[in-house]
Motif scaffolding. Structure first.
Motif, PDB file in Angstrom:
ATOM      1  N   ALA A  57       0.826  -1.210   0.000  1.00  0.00           N
ATOM      2  CA  ALA A  57       0.000   0.000   0.000  1.00  0.00           C
ATOM      3  C   ALA A  57       0.858   1.256   0.000  1.00  0.00           C
ATOM      4  CB  ALA A  57      -0.930  -0.012   1.204  1.00  0.00           C
ATOM      5  N   ALA A  58       1.967   1.251   0.763  1.00  0.00           N
ATOM      6  CA  ALA A  58       2.834   2.423   0.807  1.00  0.00           C
ATOM      7  C   ALA A  58       3.544   2.649  -0.523  1.00  0.00           C
ATOM      8  CB  ALA A  58       3.867   2.259   1.921  1.00  0.00           C
ATOM      9  N   ALA A  59       3.923   1.575  -1.191  1.00  0.00           N
ATOM     10  CA  ALA A  59       4.614   1.706  -2.476  1.00  0.00           C
ATOM     11  C   ALA A  59       3.679   2.202  -3.568  1.00  0.00           C
ATOM     12  CB  ALA A  59       5.221   0.371  -2.878  1.00  0.00           C
ATOM     13  N   ARG A  60       2.380   2.031  -3.389  1.00  0.00           N
ATOM     14  CA  ARG A  60       1.396   2.448  -4.398  1.00  0.00           C
ATOM     15  C   ARG A  60       0.438   3.479  -3.815  1.00  0.00           C
ATOM     16  NH1 ARG A  60       3.440  -2.148  -5.271  1.00  0.00           N
ATOM     17  NH2 ARG A  60       3.637  -3.087  -7.352  1.00  0.00           N
ATOM     18  N   ARG A  61       0.996   4.385  -3.088  1.00  0.00           N
ATOM     19  CA  ARG A  61       0.196   5.416  -2.435  1.00  0.00           C
ATOM     20  C   ARG A  61      -0.604   6.204  -3.465  1.00  0.00           C
ATOM     21  NH1 ARG A  61       2.689  10.696   0.677  1.00  0.00           N
ATOM     22  NH2 ARG A  61       0.689  11.572   1.406  1.00  0.00           N
TER      23      ARG A  61
ATOM     24  N   ARG B 101      -2.881   5.126  -5.465  1.00  0.00           N
ATOM     25  CA  ARG B 101      -3.325   4.349  -6.621  1.00  0.00           C
ATOM     26  C   ARG B 101      -4.463   3.407  -6.209  1.00  0.00           C
ATOM     27  NH1 ARG B 101       2.617   2.498  -8.993  1.00  0.00           N
ATOM     28  NH2 ARG B 101       3.576   4.571  -8.964  1.00  0.00           N
ATOM     29  N   ALA B 102      -4.917   2.639  -7.203  1.00  0.00           N
ATOM     30  CA  ALA B 102      -6.045   1.748  -6.945  1.00  0.00           C
ATOM     31  C   ALA B 102      -5.684   0.676  -5.917  1.00  0.00           C
ATOM     32  CB  ALA B 102      -6.485   1.095  -8.258  1.00  0.00           C
ATOM     33  N   GLY B 103      -4.441   0.163  -5.980  1.00  0.00           N
ATOM     34  CA  GLY B 103      -4.018  -0.858  -5.023  1.00  0.00           C
ATOM     35  C   GLY B 103      -4.040  -0.343  -3.598  1.00  0.00           C
ATOM     36  N   ASP B 104      -3.605   0.895  -3.414  1.00  0.00           N
ATOM     37  CA  ASP B 104      -3.619   1.495  -2.080  1.00  0.00           C
ATOM     38  C   ASP B 104      -5.052   1.658  -1.583  1.00  0.00           C
ATOM     39  OD1 ASP B 104      -2.836   2.803   0.239  1.00  0.00           O
ATOM     40  OD2 ASP B 104      -2.785   4.762  -0.737  1.00  0.00           O
ATOM     41  N   ALA B 105      -5.945   2.123  -2.468  1.00  0.00           N
ATOM     42  CA  ALA B 105      -7.345   2.300  -2.071  1.00  0.00           C
ATOM     43  C   ALA B 105      -7.990   0.965  -1.713  1.00  0.00           C
ATOM     44  CB  ALA B 105      -8.115   2.965  -3.208  1.00  0.00           C
ATOM     45  N   ALA B 106      -7.649  -0.097  -2.453  1.00  0.00           N
ATOM     46  CA  ALA B 106      -8.199  -1.420  -2.157  1.00  0.00           C
ATOM     47  C   ALA B 106      -7.712  -1.922  -0.800  1.00  0.00           C
ATOM     48  CB  ALA B 106      -7.811  -2.404  -3.261  1.00  0.00           C
ATOM     49  N   VAL B 107      -6.429  -1.702  -0.508  1.00  0.00           N
ATOM     50  CA  VAL B 107      -5.882  -2.131   0.781  1.00  0.00           C
ATOM     51  C   VAL B 107      -6.534  -1.367   1.917  1.00  0.00           C
ATOM     52  CG1 VAL B 107      -3.811  -2.106   2.222  1.00  0.00           C
ATOM     53  CG2 VAL B 107      -3.688  -2.962  -0.111  1.00  0.00           C
ATOM     54  N   MET B 108      -6.693  -0.064   1.775  1.00  0.00           N
ATOM     55  CA  MET B 108      -7.294   0.734   2.829  1.00  0.00           C
ATOM     56  C   MET B 108      -8.746   0.334   3.071  1.00  0.00           C
ATOM     57  SD  MET B 108      -4.888   2.541   3.971  1.00  0.00           S
ATOM     58  CE  MET B 108      -5.750   3.715   5.001  1.00  0.00           C
ATOM     59  N   GLY B 109      -9.474   0.051   1.995  1.00  0.00           N
ATOM     60  CA  GLY B 109     -10.846  -0.404   2.160  1.00  0.00           C
ATOM     61  C   GLY B 109     -10.927  -1.774   2.827  1.00  0.00           C
ATOM     62  N   GLY B 110     -10.033  -2.669   2.394  1.00  0.00           N
ATOM     63  CA  GLY B 110     -10.017  -4.002   2.993  1.00  0.00           C
ATOM     64  C   GLY B 110      -9.643  -3.988   4.468  1.00  0.00           C
TER      65      GLY B 110
ATOM     66  N   ARG C  18       1.787   1.186   6.786  1.00  0.00           N
ATOM     67  CA  ARG C  18       1.640   2.059   5.611  1.00  0.00           C
ATOM     68  C   ARG C  18       1.878   3.515   5.988  1.00  0.00           C
ATOM     69  NH1 ARG C  18      -2.224   5.503   4.123  1.00  0.00           N
ATOM     70  NH2 ARG C  18      -2.479   5.979   1.878  1.00  0.00           N
ATOM     71  N   SER C  19       1.248   3.974   7.064  1.00  0.00           N
ATOM     72  CA  SER C  19       1.415   5.369   7.480  1.00  0.00           C
ATOM     73  C   SER C  19       2.865   5.668   7.861  1.00  0.00           C
ATOM     74  CB  SER C  19       0.489   5.675   8.668  1.00  0.00           C
ATOM     75  OG  SER C  19      -0.862   5.470   8.320  1.00  0.00           O
ATOM     76  N   ALA C  20       3.503   4.735   8.569  1.00  0.00           N
ATOM     77  CA  ALA C  20       4.895   4.948   8.979  1.00  0.00           C
ATOM     78  C   ALA C  20       5.825   5.000   7.777  1.00  0.00           C
ATOM     79  CB  ALA C  20       5.322   3.838   9.941  1.00  0.00           C
ATOM     80  N   LEU C  21       5.587   4.141   6.792  1.00  0.00           N
ATOM     81  CA  LEU C  21       6.436   4.141   5.595  1.00  0.00           C
ATOM     82  C   LEU C  21       6.243   5.418   4.785  1.00  0.00           C
ATOM     83  CD1 LEU C  21       6.104   0.447   4.371  1.00  0.00           C
ATOM     84  CD2 LEU C  21       8.175   1.581   5.182  1.00  0.00           C
ATOM     85  N   ILE C  22       5.014   5.880   4.665  1.00  0.00           N
ATOM     86  CA  ILE C  22       4.753   7.117   3.931  1.00  0.00           C
ATOM     87  C   ILE C  22       5.414   8.308   4.616  1.00  0.00           C
ATOM     88  CG2 ILE C  22       2.929   8.737   3.278  1.00  0.00           C
ATOM     89  CD1 ILE C  22       1.140   6.333   2.712  1.00  0.00           C
TER      90      ILE C  22
ATOM     91  N   GLY D 259      11.758   0.893  -4.882  1.00  0.00           N
ATOM     92  CA  GLY D 259      11.662  -0.345  -4.122  1.00  0.00           C
ATOM     93  C   GLY D 259      12.883  -0.591  -3.243  1.00  0.00           C
ATOM     94  N   GLN D 260      14.066  -0.308  -3.769  1.00  0.00           N
ATOM     95  CA  GLN D 260      15.289  -0.484  -2.983  1.00  0.00           C
ATOM     96  C   GLN D 260      15.323   0.461  -1.781  1.00  0.00           C
ATOM     97  OE1 GLN D 260      18.119   0.185  -6.159  1.00  0.00           O
ATOM     98  NE2 GLN D 260      18.544  -2.009  -6.374  1.00  0.00           N
ATOM     99  N   VAL D 261      14.920   1.698  -2.001  1.00  0.00           N
ATOM    100  CA  VAL D 261      14.878   2.662  -0.895  1.00  0.00           C
ATOM    101  C   VAL D 261      13.878   2.216   0.161  1.00  0.00           C
ATOM    102  CG1 VAL D 261      14.237   5.023  -0.291  1.00  0.00           C
ATOM    103  CG2 VAL D 261      15.634   4.604  -2.316  1.00  0.00           C
TER     104      VAL D 261
END
Length: 313
Positions: free
Chosen positions: A120-124, A126-135, A200-204, A223-225
């Motif tokens: 979710a943090a890597a795709r902040r 985007r649709a994947g992030d929204a799906a994770v947050m909803g789930g 997710r919040s901590a990574l962002i 991704g490496q970072v």
């Protein structure tokens, strides 16, 4: 580091002392006479007085607390008047179930939450992030006892892959593990949802730091970072939540233990309260408090391992 550990151990001991006094006082405030409750309404006053003397209820509160604390320091938890067995044996048998259930549930929660939070943090945005947050919001909102009953209906009643309840003991480790899978999943789902959102919040938040921008400027990919720099620095709030979750899973699984008819520590406390076996309640709750304080101590030490700056301080 040694001085810090010594201070924390001293603080742990003082916390246990204060907790024992609070637990004893709160239990003593419960209305009703345990001796009268155990013997029933038709018991003779002489019989009730004899049982009160046997239970030590005829002594003053400070003396009873001092006797209880002194016995605890010697490893003597006393005798249960309901089960007619040493309390240490009762707690030890139940703790084998509760501790294994809490560890398994926390491992499942971390196994689910860590990749989901990183994704979710890597795709902040985007649709994947929204799906994770909803789930994860749905996972937090679902009552674990309702989810537990759905698991029983699906995997125990319909598919018959796993047992619906009960615990066969650890004489057969595989059967014991199978008995804990469904309750562990029911406990792990909301904890995984919380943990994923925290990560997710901590990574962002970490990705906005200067050293992250410096790493990107050196040519590292996003991704490496994220894996090499951001993740380790985002683990401190995650460790805090995991410590709190383990304490909750150990002490707060009483509903799930009743749904699956597991002989855990929470169920023992529930039954002891109903049966007015106060010394069992006091000792079992103190064991849970000691476990929570110990987990907090371990998490504090883990902070120093994750963040070298804390070791220097």
């Amino acid at each position: 580091m040694l001085r810090y550990s010594f201070r924390r151990i001293l603080s742990l001991g003082l916390s246990l002392l204060v907790a024992s006094a609070v637990i004893f006082s709160v239990v003593e405030l419960v209305p009703g006479d345990p001796a009268s409750f155990m013997l029933g309404t038709g018991a003779q006053p002489e019989t009730i007085a004899a049982l009160r003397e046997q239970m030590g209820l005829d002594q003053s509160l400070p003396l009873r607390y001092a006797n209880w604390l002194g016995a605890l320091l010697q490893g003597d938890f006393g005798q249960s008047f309901t089960y007619k067995a040493p309390i240490s044996e009762l707690i030890g048998d139940r703790l084998q179930v509760s501790l294994a259930l809490a560890v398994l549930a926390l491992l499942l929660a971390a196994f689910i939450a860590l990749p989901v939070g990183i994704y979710a943090a890597a795709r902040r945005g985007r649709a994947g992030d929204a799906a994770v947050m909803g789930g994860t919001q749905l996972g937090i909102a679902l009552p674990n006892f309702w989810f537990a009953m759905l698991l029983v209906l699906l995997f125990a009643v319909k598919l018959q892959w796993l047992p619906a309840g009960g615990f066969p003991g650890w004489s057969d480790p595989l059967a014991g593990l199978k008995a804990l899978i469904l309750p562990a999943v029911a406990l792990a789902l909301p904890q995984a949802a919380i943990l994923a959102r925290v990560l997710r919040s901590a990574l962002i938040e970490t990705q906005g730091q200067d050293y992250i921008r410096t790493a990107r400027a050196k040519g590292l990919t996003a991704g490496q970072v994220l894996r090499r720099h951001a993740l380790r620095n985002a683990l401190i709030p995650v460790l805090t939540i995991m410590g709190m979750q383990f304490s909750f899973l150990l002490a707060g699984a009483i509903i799930i233990e009743n749904v699956f008819y597991l002989p855990g520590l929470g169920r023992l406390i529930f039954q002891a309260i109903n049966q007015r076996d106060l010394i069992v309640v006091q000792s079992a709750v103190l064991v849970l408090v000691a476990a929570v304080i110990t987990v907090t101590f371990i998490v504090d030490l883990a902070y120093a391992l994750v963040d070298p700056r804390l070791r220097q301080r």
